[in-house]
Design a protein around this motif. Structure first.
Motif, mmCIF file in Angstrom:
data_model
loop_
_atom_site.group_PDB
_atom_site.id
_atom_site.type_symbol
_atom_site.label_atom_id
_atom_site.label_comp_id
_atom_site.label_asym_id
_atom_site.label_seq_id
_atom_site.Cartn_x
_atom_site.Cartn_y
_atom_site.Cartn_z
ATOM 1 N N GLU A 135 0.829 -1.210 0.000
ATOM 2 C CA GLU A 135 0.000 0.000 0.000
ATOM 3 C C GLU A 135 0.863 1.259 0.000
ATOM 4 O O GLU A 135 0.499 2.268 -0.611
ATOM 5 C CB GLU A 135 -0.911 0.002 1.224
ATOM 6 N N THR A 136 2.014 1.176 0.670
ATOM 7 C CA THR A 136 2.895 2.337 0.792
ATOM 8 C C THR A 136 3.733 2.556 -0.465
ATOM 9 O O THR A 136 3.913 3.699 -0.919
ATOM 10 C CB THR A 136 3.824 2.162 2.006
ATOM 11 N N LEU A 137 4.257 1.478 -1.043
ATOM 12 C CA LEU A 137 5.205 1.595 -2.146
ATOM 13 C C LEU A 137 4.569 1.484 -3.529
ATOM 14 O O LEU A 137 5.122 2.002 -4.506
ATOM 15 C CB LEU A 137 6.290 0.523 -2.003
ATOM 16 N N MET A 138 3.422 0.828 -3.636
ATOM 17 C CA MET A 138 2.798 0.606 -4.941
ATOM 18 C C MET A 138 2.494 1.907 -5.702
ATOM 19 O O MET A 138 2.636 1.953 -6.927
ATOM 20 C CB MET A 138 1.529 -0.223 -4.797
ATOM 21 N N PRO A 139 2.069 2.981 -5.022
ATOM 22 C CA PRO A 139 1.778 4.207 -5.770
ATOM 23 C C PRO A 139 2.970 4.749 -6.552
ATOM 24 O O PRO A 139 2.784 5.548 -7.474
ATOM 25 C CB PRO A 139 1.338 5.184 -4.667
ATOM 26 N N ARG A 140 4.181 4.334 -6.192
ATOM 27 C CA ARG A 140 5.375 4.775 -6.899
ATOM 28 C C ARG A 140 5.632 3.947 -8.162
ATOM 29 O O ARG A 140 6.554 4.262 -8.926
ATOM 30 C CB ARG A 140 6.597 4.662 -5.982
ATOM 31 N N CYS A 141 4.847 2.898 -8.369
ATOM 32 C CA CYS A 141 5.113 1.934 -9.436
ATOM 33 C C CYS A 141 4.094 2.068 -10.565
ATOM 34 O O CYS A 141 2.998 2.591 -10.373
ATOM 35 C CB CYS A 141 5.068 0.511 -8.878
ATOM 36 N N GLN A 142 4.466 1.570 -11.729
ATOM 37 C CA GLN A 142 3.573 1.610 -12.873
ATOM 38 C C GLN A 142 2.386 0.675 -12.687
ATOM 39 O O GLN A 142 1.253 1.002 -13.044
ATOM 40 C CB GLN A 142 4.338 1.227 -14.142
ATOM 41 N N ASP A 143 2.662 -0.513 -12.152
ATOM 42 C CA ASP A 143 1.621 -1.516 -11.944
ATOM 43 C C ASP A 143 2.155 -2.555 -10.973
ATOM 44 O O ASP A 143 3.266 -2.416 -10.432
ATOM 45 C CB ASP A 143 1.202 -2.164 -13.282
ATOM 46 N N LEU A 144 1.383 -3.614 -10.749
ATOM 47 C CA LEU A 144 1.775 -4.643 -9.793
ATOM 48 C C LEU A 144 3.042 -5.361 -10.230
ATOM 49 O O LEU A 144 3.919 -5.661 -9.405
ATOM 50 C CB LEU A 144 0.632 -5.649 -9.608
ATOM 51 N N ASP A 145 3.168 -5.653 -11.515
ATOM 52 C CA ASP A 145 4.374 -6.327 -12.002
ATOM 53 C C ASP A 145 5.613 -5.474 -11.740
ATOM 54 O O ASP A 145 6.673 -5.990 -11.357
ATOM 55 C CB ASP A 145 4.251 -6.633 -13.500
ATOM 56 N N ASP A 146 5.479 -4.166 -11.934
ATOM 57 C CA ASP A 146 6.595 -3.253 -11.667
ATOM 58 C C ASP A 146 6.941 -3.266 -10.183
ATOM 59 O O ASP A 146 8.124 -3.284 -9.809
ATOM 60 C CB ASP A 146 6.221 -1.846 -12.125
ATOM 61 N N PHE A 147 5.925 -3.255 -9.333
ATOM 62 C CA PHE A 147 6.164 -3.333 -7.890
ATOM 63 C C PHE A 147 6.928 -4.596 -7.529
ATOM 64 O O PHE A 147 7.901 -4.562 -6.763
ATOM 65 C CB PHE A 147 4.838 -3.291 -7.129
ATOM 66 N N LEU A 148 6.511 -5.738 -8.065
ATOM 67 C CA LEU A 148 7.161 -7.004 -7.737
ATOM 68 C C LEU A 148 8.609 -7.043 -8.222
ATOM 69 O O LEU A 148 9.486 -7.577 -7.544
ATOM 70 C CB LEU A 148 6.369 -8.171 -8.333
ATOM 71 N N GLU A 149 8.868 -6.467 -9.397
ATOM 72 C CA GLU A 149 10.234 -6.408 -9.903
ATOM 73 C C GLU A 149 11.112 -5.552 -8.989
ATOM 74 O O GLU A 149 12.234 -5.922 -8.644
ATOM 75 C CB GLU A 149 10.255 -5.845 -11.326
ATOM 76 N N ARG A 150 10.588 -4.395 -8.588
ATOM 77 C CA ARG A 150 11.350 -3.536 -7.686
ATOM 78 C C ARG A 150 11.559 -4.226 -6.340
ATOM 79 O O ARG A 150 12.647 -4.157 -5.747
ATOM 80 C CB ARG A 150 10.614 -2.208 -7.465
ATOM 81 N N ALA A 151 10.513 -4.860 -5.839
ATOM 82 C CA ALA A 151 10.593 -5.521 -4.533
ATOM 83 C C ALA A 151 11.599 -6.665 -4.557
ATOM 84 O O ALA A 151 12.338 -6.878 -3.581
ATOM 85 C CB ALA A 151 9.216 -6.040 -4.126
ATOM 86 N N GLU A 152 11.650 -7.401 -5.656
ATOM 87 C CA GLU A 152 12.613 -8.496 -5.755
ATOM 88 C C GLU A 152 14.042 -7.956 -5.805
ATOM 89 O O GLU A 152 14.952 -8.518 -5.178
ATOM 90 C CB GLU A 152 12.334 -9.347 -6.987
ATOM 91 N N THR A 153 14.248 -6.867 -6.535
ATOM 92 C CA THR A 153 15.576 -6.259 -6.599
ATOM 93 C C THR A 153 16.046 -5.834 -5.222
ATOM 94 O O THR A 153 17.176 -6.129 -4.803
ATOM 95 C CB THR A 153 15.561 -5.043 -7.548
ATOM 96 N N VAL A 154 15.189 -5.137 -4.479
ATOM 97 C CA VAL A 154 15.521 -4.710 -3.121
ATOM 98 C C VAL A 154 15.802 -5.912 -2.229
ATOM 99 O O VAL A 154 16.741 -5.902 -1.420
ATOM 100 C CB VAL A 154 14.377 -3.862 -2.534
ATOM 101 N N SER A 155 15.018 -6.972 -2.382
ATOM 102 C CA SER A 155 15.159 -8.151 -1.533
ATOM 103 C C SER A 155 16.456 -8.903 -1.786
ATOM 104 O O SER A 155 16.952 -9.618 -0.899
ATOM 105 C CB SER A 155 13.971 -9.093 -1.753
ATOM 106 N N ASN A 156 17.024 -8.762 -2.975
ATOM 107 C CA ASN A 156 18.269 -9.435 -3.311
ATOM 108 C C ASN A 156 19.502 -8.602 -2.984
ATOM 109 O O ASN A 156 20.625 -9.095 -3.088
ATOM 110 C CB ASN A 156 18.284 -9.810 -4.799
ATOM 111 N N GLU A 157 19.302 -7.345 -2.612
ATOM 112 C CA GLU A 157 20.405 -6.473 -2.209
ATOM 113 C C GLU A 157 20.624 -6.579 -0.705
ATOM 114 O O GLU A 157 19.750 -7.061 0.027
ATOM 115 C CB GLU A 157 20.074 -5.018 -2.555
ATOM 116 N N PRO A 158 21.777 -6.125 -0.207
ATOM 117 C CA PRO A 158 21.919 -5.986 1.247
ATOM 118 C C PRO A 158 20.863 -5.025 1.784
ATOM 119 O O PRO A 158 20.269 -4.244 1.027
ATOM 120 C CB PRO A 158 23.342 -5.411 1.403
ATOM 121 N N ALA A 159 20.633 -5.070 3.073
ATOM 122 C CA ALA A 159 19.626 -4.197 3.688
ATOM 123 C C ALA A 159 20.114 -2.751 3.696
ATOM 124 O O ALA A 159 21.270 -2.470 4.015
ATOM 125 C CB ALA A 159 19.333 -4.655 5.113
ATOM 126 N N LEU A 160 19.210 -1.831 3.335
ATOM 127 C CA LEU A 160 19.507 -0.401 3.407
ATOM 128 C C LEU A 160 19.088 0.077 4.797
ATOM 129 O O LEU A 160 17.918 0.404 5.037
ATOM 130 C CB LEU A 160 18.749 0.357 2.313
#
Length: 271
Positions: A182-207
């Motif tokens: 709910e917080t991050l999705m408004p920054r994304c084009q659609d759900l697929d874009d959200f999932l791609e961004r979320a997977e990228t973040v999840s594979n990086e070290p923690a910020l």
């Protein structure tokens, strides 16, 4: 927020299922040993529909630890006794019903390494650091308290359970994942874009939002002096999370043309 949850590379995940809205939120309890010696003793999950927000399909099972001793520390946390595991299926049998395309877990590196399930994995801990950087702490129960997360809608699923049991934590993580979306999705084009961004973040070290050590412990990263961040980057034994965070903070300051924040003089090698 854009810099905290940036667009993902165009190349799609190997486990991408375009149009899928379901994420299996999963949690494991283990014997508490080192990875190569550990054993999963409980698995719990619920499904989250990211489109509707529905949380459903609870599953829970114990697993036979196959002779691996449950450490005293682990038993104190999850309170699973040897008697509760009598007659439990083997891990290989127990894990089969949980297989699916997309998983999310609060500390996904931990669960993924023990469950060894193939698919896209999202880490709600790393995502929560991006969605709620100013929250006091980012452990699961801390997020429930400080975001805060409303668990009233899943009270039936939590009935009779307690924190650090697999299903209880999976349900809380599902509510967290829903709030993150709910917080991050408004920054994304659609759900697929959200999932791609979320997977990228999840594979990086923690910020990290704050350092957990040294003279600047507990201070927001934006307030940590640049020379201290440069020292973190140069330290050979520094954690990947701390180095990643320091590099990102320094790059952001340089991009913005911000003044270098002065730091107090310190001894060589002192954190």
């Amino acid at each position: 927020m854009t810099e905290l949850f940036p667009p993902a590379p165009k190349a799609r995940s190997l486990f991408d299922e375009p149009g899928s809205t379901l994420v299996r939120i999963i949690d494991t309890e283990t014997a508490g040993q080192k990875l190569e010696e550990d054993a999963v003793i409980e698995i719990g999950s619920v499904d989250l529909d990211l489109k509707t927000g529905a949380i459903f399909n609870p599953m829970q099972t114990f697993c036979d630890p196959a002779g691996v001793e449950i450490s005293a520390g682990a038993r104190k946390v999850h309170q699973i006794s040897n008697e509760m595991l009598v007659g439990a299926p083997t891990f290989a049998e127990a894990v089969v019903p949980f297989s699916t395309g997309t998983f999310a877990a609060q500390r996904a590196d931990f669960d993924r390494s023990r469950l060894r399930l193939t698919g896209r994995w999202l880490c709600t801990y790393k995502l929560a650091l991006r969605a709620f950087p100013d929250v006091k702490a980012h452990g699961l129960q801390s997020l429930v308290k400080y975001v805060p997360l409303d668990l009233s809608g899943v009270s039936a699923l939590l009935s009779g359970l307690h924190p650090h049991r697999a299903l209880f934590d999976a349900v809380c993580t599902a509510v967290l994942m829903r709030r993150i979306a709910e917080t991050l999705m408004p920054r994304c084009q659609d759900l697929d874009d959200f999932l791609e961004r979320a997977e990228t973040v999840s594979n990086e070290p923690a910020l990290l939002a704050r350092l957990r050590f040294g003279r600047h412990r507990g201070i927001p990263i934006r307030q940590v002096p640049s020379d201290y961040l440069e020292w973190l980057v140069a330290e050979p034994q520094m954690s990947a999370d701390a180095v990643f965070t320091a590099k990102r903070a320094l790059a952001t300051r340089q991009m913005r043309g911000e003044r270098v924040l002065p730091g107090a003089e310190r001894k060589t090698g002192e954190p």
